[in-house]
Design a protein around this motif. Structure first.
Motif, PDB file in Angstrom:
ATOM      1  N   GLY A  50       0.787  -1.230   0.000  1.00 50.61           N
ATOM      2  CA  GLY A  50       0.000   0.000   0.000  1.00 50.61           C
ATOM      3  C   GLY A  50       0.817   1.276   0.000  1.00 50.61           C
ATOM      4  N   GLY A  51       2.138   1.161   0.100  1.00 51.88           N
ATOM      5  CA  GLY A  51       2.989   2.345   0.067  1.00 51.88           C
ATOM      6  C   GLY A  51       3.105   3.073   1.390  1.00 51.88           C
ATOM      7  N   ILE A  52       2.535   2.495   2.460  1.00 50.55           N
ATOM      8  CA  ILE A  52       2.675   3.103   3.786  1.00 50.55           C
ATOM      9  C   ILE A  52       4.121   2.971   4.255  1.00 50.55           C
ATOM     10  CG2 ILE A  52       1.918   2.961   6.198  1.00 50.55           C
ATOM     11  CD1 ILE A  52      -0.759   1.868   5.149  1.00 50.55           C
ATOM     12  N   LEU A  53       4.757   1.855   3.890  1.00 53.59           N
ATOM     13  CA  LEU A  53       6.179   1.636   4.161  1.00 53.59           C
ATOM     14  C   LEU A  53       6.913   1.450   2.833  1.00 53.59           C
ATOM     15  CD1 LEU A  53       5.945  -1.027   7.045  1.00 53.59           C
ATOM     16  CD2 LEU A  53       6.461   1.413   7.312  1.00 53.59           C
ATOM     17  N   SER A  54       8.209   1.691   2.850  1.00 54.71           N
ATOM     18  CA  SER A  54       9.054   1.422   1.690  1.00 54.71           C
ATOM     19  C   SER A  54      10.002   0.274   2.021  1.00 54.71           C
ATOM     20  CB  SER A  54       9.872   2.663   1.310  1.00 54.71           C
ATOM     21  OG  SER A  54       9.018   3.695   0.853  1.00 54.71           O
ATOM     22  N   PRO A  55      10.242  -0.623   1.075  1.00 55.27           N
ATOM     23  CA  PRO A  55      11.139  -1.745   1.343  1.00 55.27           C
ATOM     24  C   PRO A  55      12.595  -1.313   1.350  1.00 55.27           C
ATOM     25  CG  PRO A  55      10.462  -1.782  -0.939  1.00 55.27           C
ATOM     26  CD  PRO A  55       9.688  -0.661  -0.290  1.00 55.27           C
ATOM     27  N   ASN A  56      13.441  -2.122   1.974  1.00 56.79           N
ATOM     28  CA  ASN A  56      14.877  -1.880   1.893  1.00 56.79           C
ATOM     29  C   ASN A  56      15.395  -2.244   0.500  1.00 56.79           C
ATOM     30  OD1 ASN A  56      14.389  -2.816   4.999  1.00 56.79           O
ATOM     31  ND2 ASN A  56      15.914  -1.184   4.849  1.00 56.79           N
ATOM     32  N   THR A  57      14.890  -3.364  -0.037  1.00 57.78           N
ATOM     33  CA  THR A  57      15.209  -3.757  -1.413  1.00 57.78           C
ATOM     34  C   THR A  57      13.962  -4.369  -2.038  1.00 57.78           C
ATOM     35  OG1 THR A  57      15.936  -5.990  -0.800  1.00 57.78           O
ATOM     36  CG2 THR A  57      17.619  -4.258  -0.807  1.00 57.78           C
ATOM     37  N   GLY A  58      13.983  -4.496  -3.346  1.00 65.20           N
ATOM     38  CA  GLY A  58      12.880  -5.126  -4.053  1.00 65.20           C
ATOM     39  C   GLY A  58      11.931  -4.114  -4.668  1.00 65.20           C
ATOM     40  N   SER A  59      10.919  -4.637  -5.375  1.00 63.60           N
ATOM     41  CA  SER A  59       9.989  -3.756  -6.064  1.00 63.60           C
ATOM     42  C   SER A  59       8.581  -4.343  -6.050  1.00 63.60           C
ATOM     43  CB  SER A  59      10.434  -3.536  -7.518  1.00 63.60           C
ATOM     44  OG  SER A  59      10.328  -4.736  -8.259  1.00 63.60           O
ATOM     45  N   ILE A  60       7.603  -3.461  -6.240  1.00 63.69           N
ATOM     46  CA  ILE A  60       6.197  -3.843  -6.327  1.00 63.69           C
ATOM     47  C   ILE A  60       5.641  -3.201  -7.589  1.00 63.69           C
ATOM     48  CG2 ILE A  60       3.936  -3.760  -5.198  1.00 63.69           C
ATOM     49  CD1 ILE A  60       5.591  -3.253  -2.549  1.00 63.69           C
ATOM     50  N   GLN A  61       5.020  -4.024  -8.435  1.00 62.28           N
ATOM     51  CA  GLN A  61       4.467  -3.529  -9.690  1.00 62.28           C
ATOM     52  C   GLN A  61       2.982  -3.846  -9.771  1.00 62.28           C
ATOM     53  OE1 GLN A  61       6.883  -5.393 -12.712  1.00 62.28           O
ATOM     54  NE2 GLN A  61       8.325  -3.682 -12.768  1.00 62.28           N
ATOM     55  N   GLY A  69       6.625   2.084  -2.716  1.00 56.00           N
ATOM     56  CA  GLY A  69       6.683   3.272  -1.865  1.00 56.00           C
ATOM     57  C   GLY A  69       5.641   4.322  -2.173  1.00 56.00           C
ATOM     58  N   ASN A  70       4.718   4.042  -3.102  1.00 52.96           N
ATOM     59  CA  ASN A  70       3.689   5.021  -3.484  1.00 52.96           C
ATOM     60  C   ASN A  70       2.322   4.596  -2.953  1.00 52.96           C
ATOM     61  OD1 ASN A  70       5.568   6.547  -4.974  1.00 52.96           O
ATOM     62  ND2 ASN A  70       5.275   5.244  -6.773  1.00 52.96           N
ATOM     63  N   ILE A  74      -3.819   0.807  -4.189  1.00 52.58           N
ATOM     64  CA  ILE A  74      -4.620  -0.357  -3.794  1.00 52.58           C
ATOM     65  C   ILE A  74      -5.685   0.103  -2.805  1.00 52.58           C
ATOM     66  CG2 ILE A  74      -2.757  -2.001  -4.192  1.00 52.58           C
ATOM     67  CD1 ILE A  74      -3.447  -1.625  -0.659  1.00 52.58           C
ATOM     68  N   SER A  75      -6.749  -0.693  -2.702  1.00 53.81           N
ATOM     69  CA  SER A  75      -7.798  -0.447  -1.713  1.00 53.81           C
ATOM     70  C   SER A  75      -7.516  -1.339  -0.514  1.00 53.81           C
ATOM     71  CB  SER A  75      -9.169  -0.761  -2.313  1.00 53.81           C
ATOM     72  OG  SER A  75     -10.194  -0.557  -1.369  1.00 53.81           O
ATOM     73  N   TYR A  76      -7.517  -0.763   0.687  1.00 48.88           N
ATOM     74  CA  TYR A  76      -7.084  -1.487   1.884  1.00 48.88           C
ATOM     75  C   TYR A  76      -8.183  -1.484   2.937  1.00 48.88           C
ATOM     76  CZ  TYR A  76      -4.385  -2.501   6.152  1.00 48.88           C
ATOM     77  OH  TYR A  76      -3.938  -3.033   7.331  1.00 48.88           O
ATOM     78  N   MET A  77      -8.515  -2.678   3.448  1.00 47.72           N
ATOM     79  CA  MET A  77      -9.483  -2.811   4.541  1.00 47.72           C
ATOM     80  C   MET A  77      -8.783  -3.455   5.724  1.00 47.72           C
ATOM     81  SD  MET A  77     -13.126  -4.824   4.586  1.00 47.72           S
ATOM     82  CE  MET A  77     -13.916  -5.255   6.136  1.00 47.72           C
ATOM     83  N   PRO A  78      -8.602  -2.718   6.835  1.00 46.08           N
ATOM     84  CA  PRO A  78      -7.895  -3.265   7.999  1.00 46.08           C
ATOM     85  C   PRO A  78      -8.776  -4.205   8.820  1.00 46.08           C
ATOM     86  CG  PRO A  78      -8.633  -1.038   8.450  1.00 46.08           C
ATOM     87  CD  PRO A  78      -9.003  -1.320   7.019  1.00 46.08           C
ATOM     88  N   GLN A  79      -8.237  -4.689   9.949  1.00 48.23           N
ATOM     89  CA  GLN A  79      -8.958  -5.648  10.785  1.00 48.23           C
ATOM     90  C   GLN A  79     -10.241  -5.052  11.360  1.00 48.23           C
ATOM     91  OE1 GLN A  79      -6.398  -7.508  13.706  1.00 48.23           O
ATOM     92  NE2 GLN A  79      -4.712  -7.679  12.261  1.00 48.23           N
ATOM     93  N   THR A  80     -10.211  -3.785  11.698  1.00 49.15           N
ATOM     94  CA  THR A  80     -11.410  -3.106  12.189  1.00 49.15           C
ATOM     95  C   THR A  80     -12.038  -2.326  11.040  1.00 49.15           C
ATOM     96  OG1 THR A  80     -10.054  -1.231  12.911  1.00 49.15           O
ATOM     97  CG2 THR A  80     -10.540  -2.919  14.540  1.00 49.15           C
TER      98      THR A  80
END
Length: 245
Positions: A50-61, A69-70, A74-80
Motif C-alpha cells: 500500500g505504500g505506507i512503508l518502503s522496502p529496503n530492497t525489491g519492487s512492487i508492480q 513506496g507510493n 490499492i484499496s485497503y481494509m484493515p482488521q477493524t
C-alpha cells in the motif's frame, strides 16, 4: 497476465529483518489468501504494497506500473471496519470514490441493498452490528477504483457463526464482481473456503514457503467444509504452516 507482482522484497526495522527476498504475483480477478505464523510480517507486507512503508530492497508492480513506496494504488481494509463515526453508511461507502474525485451514489445504494443494508443507508456506524460494519467497510473497498483490494483479517473479531455468514456473503459478492483480492487470515478453513490460491509465509524474516492452488470448484457452499477432500487439504495446509513456525 499478472496484475500485482512483488519481486525480491526485503524489509527490516533497525537490525530486525521482517521480510527477506519475498516474491509472488497474483492475476486479475484472483482471490489469494496469505497465511503465516504470528509476527511473520503479513501486515507489514500489506503496508509495503500500500505504500505506507518502503522496502529496503525489491519492487512492487501493479500491471506495468512501478508502485514501490507510493500510496493510493490499492484499496485497503484493515482488521477493524474504520468507518468514520460522523458519516452515514452511504457517505462512508462513497469515501474511496470521493478521494479520487468520483461519486456514484446509485451504484453504492445498489451494492448496499445486495449487502442487506438498504434500511441502514442513512444510519451512523454506532447503530450497526459488527457484521453490518464489516459489510459496509467491504462495500467501501469494493467501490474504490483501485484494481486490488487488500483485506487484513477482516473477520477476526467476529464470533464463529457471524464469521461464517460473512464468509458466505463475501463469496457471493466476489462471485458477482470478481475483483482481485489479497486476503490475510490466520484461519486455514477460511483461506480454503474463500481462495483460489493460498500463499504460506515462513517465520520471519518471511519469504514464500508454499503456494497452493485450491482445487475446489466455484460457487462454494458451507457443505464443502465437511467434505473429506476439504479436510485433507486442511491437514496439508496445517502441516505446511506448522513447518513455518
Amino acid at each position: 497476465m499478472s496484475l500485482l507482482t512483488v519481486k525480491n522484497l526485503t524489509k527490516q526495522f533497525g537490525n530486525n529483518p521482517v521480510i527477506q527476498h519475498l516474491s509472488f504475483s497474483i492475476n486479475e480477478g484472483e482471490f489469494v489468501s496469505i497465511l503465516g505464523p504470528s509476527g511473520s510480517g503479513k501486515s507489514t507486507l500489506f503496508h509495503l504494497i500500500g505504500g505506507i512503508l518502503s522496502p529496503n530492497t525489491g519492487s512492487i508492480q501493479l500491471a506495468d506500473q512501478e508502485i514501490t513506496g507510493n500510496r493510493g494504488h490499492i484499496s485497503y481494509m484493515p482488521q477493524t471496519p474504520s468507518l468514520l463515526p460522523w458519516r452515514t453508511v452511504l457517505q462512508n461507502v462513497l469515501l474511496g470514490q470521493e478521494l479520487h474525485g468520483k461519486k456514484d451514489k446509485e451504484k453504492a445504494k445498489e451494492m448496499l441493498q445486495i449487502a442487506g443494508l438498504e434500511q441502514y443507508i442513512d444510519a451512523f456506524p454506532h447503530e450497526l452490528s459488527g457484521g453490518m460494519k464489516q459489510r459496509a467497510a467491504f462495500i467501501r473497498a469494493l467501490q474504490s477504483p483501485q484494481p486490488v483490494i487488500c483485506l487484513d483479517e477482516p473477520f477476526s473479531a467476529l464470533d464463529e457463526l457471524t464469521r461464517l455468514d460473512m464468509q458466505k456473503w463475501l463469496l457471493s459478492i466476489w462471485e458477482e464482481y470478481r475483483r482481485t483480492i489479497l486476503f490475510i487470515t490466520h484461519n486455514i478453513e477460511e483461506a480454503l473456503f474463500l481462495s483460489d490460491r493460498i500463499i504460506i509465509l515462513s517465520n520471519k524474516p518471511a519469504n514464500v514457503k508454499d503456494d497452493f492452488l485450491v482445487p475446489f470448484d466455484r460457487p462454494r457452499s458451507e457443505e464443502l467444509l465437511l467434505q473429506e477432500d476439504f479436510l485433507h487439504w486442511k491437514k496439508k495446509v496445517h502441516f505446511s504452516l506448522k513447518g513455518s513456525d
